[in-house]
Structure formats: structure tokens, C-alpha cells
Design an enzyme around this catalytic site. Structure first.
Site, PDB file in Angstrom:
ATOM      1  N   SER A   1      31.654  22.936  11.637  1.00  0.00           N
ATOM      2  CA  SER A   1      30.859  22.418  10.530  1.00  0.00           C
ATOM      3  C   SER A   1      31.738  22.323   9.272  1.00  0.00           C
ATOM      4  CB  SER A   1      29.615  23.291  10.338  1.00  0.00           C
ATOM      5  OG  SER A   1      28.665  22.658   9.518  1.00  0.00           O
TER       6      SER A   1
ATOM      7  N   ASP B   1      23.097  15.946  16.652  1.00  0.00           N
ATOM      8  CA  ASP B   1      23.504  16.827  15.544  1.00  0.00           C
ATOM      9  C   ASP B   1      23.626  15.999  14.265  1.00  0.00           C
ATOM     10  OD1 ASP B   1      24.816  18.403  13.646  1.00  0.00           O
ATOM     11  OD2 ASP B   1      26.261  19.218  15.083  1.00  0.00           O
TER      12      ASP B   1
ATOM     13  N   HIS C   1      22.991  21.384  16.092  1.00  0.00           N
ATOM     14  CA  HIS C   1      24.127  21.865  15.297  1.00  0.00           C
ATOM     15  C   HIS C   1      24.410  23.348  15.564  1.00  0.00           C
ATOM     16  CE1 HIS C   1      27.163  21.450  12.269  1.00  0.00           C
ATOM     17  NE2 HIS C   1      26.661  22.423  11.551  1.00  0.00           N
TER      18      HIS C   1
END
Length: 192
Positions: free
Chosen positions: A93, A161, A174
Site C-alpha cells: 500500500s 482492490d 486490500h
């Protein structure tokens, strides 16, 4: 000036992990910790150590930039102290933004991204064995890792995601990357 000598504390491979926004865990509960564990199982005959990239991993505008500078500084200092050491870079991320920037791919314009503030020096690029990216925000703006690192990069985006897939609407996707740790470790083991 004499060349630095390797010390007993130098591992063959250092795994640098940049965790996601607000992600708990030593290296990151969702990605860093399970990936490091999988790497230890998959890479034999070499010593591994881990390093948690020290950065806020919050929503501030400078968070990814701070991580970018810290990761590059760590690679530089380790390369000087441990000249034979290789690196595996792991980013999840916002941590993927940190890694992207560090290898010269700007995350500016992506979710929790930033402009590049430092890059791994060209002479140290061959020391990076593998780049493992999960839920990489630059993918949602149509970018990917290109150039010298492309063949060494594992970059996965779970279906739906929203952080890495433009128009994605499955927020739980995610949080699903723990299940890809072994696949990433197999990829990295083939590169070291």
C-alpha cells in the site's frame, strides 16, 4: 580511506519492509511479517535479516517521502557496511509508494503518494535482488515499475482492490495480501 569490511552482523540478504498506512506488526501484519516468514522458508543456504523502514505510515502529505528517504539511506549505509549484502524490497500500500519512489518510479498523484525525494544510487541497483509490491497505489493511475527493476519486480493487485485497481470497489481485497506471501517468496527465491 580504506574500504569498509564486512562484519559478523552482515547477513547475505536484508529484507527491507515498508508497511502500509497504519499497519500494525513488526514488519507489517498483512504483508511484511508473512512475506519475511515465507522468504525464510524458501531461501536456503543464505542468511536473512529484516529491517522495518522507519516512517510514519500515516495520512500526512510527507509520510511516503519520509519513508522514501529512509529506505534509500538504509540501502546506502548497509551497502557501505556490508559490501556483499543483497536486498529484497517489500512494500504494501503506502509502503509500495515508498519502494516505487526509492527505485525511481514516482508515486506522486497516487493515493498516499509523494514526489521522489531520493533514489537508490545506480551503482547499488544490482544489489537489489527483488522488489515485492502489494496493493501498489501507482497502478490505479496507470503506472507500473519499468526499467532496470522491471524483471525483478513482483507487483500484485487483488481483484477489486480500490487502492490499486482503478474503479475497484472491494475494500476487503486490500487486506487480502497475506495469502500471496508464499507466491512472492517463490518469485524472490528465484532472483537471489
Amino acid at each position: 580511506m580504506t574500504a569498509p569490511t564486512a562484519s559478523a552482523a552482515c547477513s547475505d540478504i536484508e529484507v527491507l519492509s515498508a508497511r502500509g498506512t497504519f499497519e500494525p506488526g513488526s514488519l507489517g501484519l498483512i504483508v511484511g511479517d508473512p512475506v519475511y516468514s515465507a522468504l525464510r522458508q524458501r531461501i536456503s543456504g543464505k542468511t536473512l535479516s529484516s529491517y522495518r523502514v522507519d516512517y510514519p505510515a500515516d495520512l500526512s502529505l510527507t509520510s511516503a517521502a519520509q519513508g522514501n528517504a529512509e529506505l534509500v539511506n538504509r540501502v546506502r549505509s548497509q551497502a557501505a557496511s556490508c559490501p556483499n549484502q543483497r536486498f529484497i524490497l517489500v512494500g504494501y500500500s503506502q509502503g509500495a509508494n515508498v519502494v516505487d519512489n526509492s527505485i525511481g518510479i514516482s508515486s506522486a498523484g497516487a493515493v498516499v503518494g509523494s514526489p521522489i525525494v531520493a533514489t537508490i544510487p545506480k551503482e547499488l541497483e544490482p544489489k537489489v535482488s527483488a522488489v515485492l509490491l502489494f496493493g501498489n497505489p501507482i497502478r490505479s493511475i496507470g503506472k507500473s515499475v519499468t526499467g532496470t527493476y522491471q524483471s525483478r519486480t513482483f507487483d500484485i493487485c487483488a481483484k477489486g482492490d480500490p487502492v490499486c485497481e482503478q474503479g475497484g470497489g472491494d475494500t476487503l481485497a486490500h487486506l487480502s495480501y497475506r495469502s500471496n506471501a508464499n507466491e512472492a517468496a517463490v518469485f524472490a527465491a528465484g532472483k537471489v
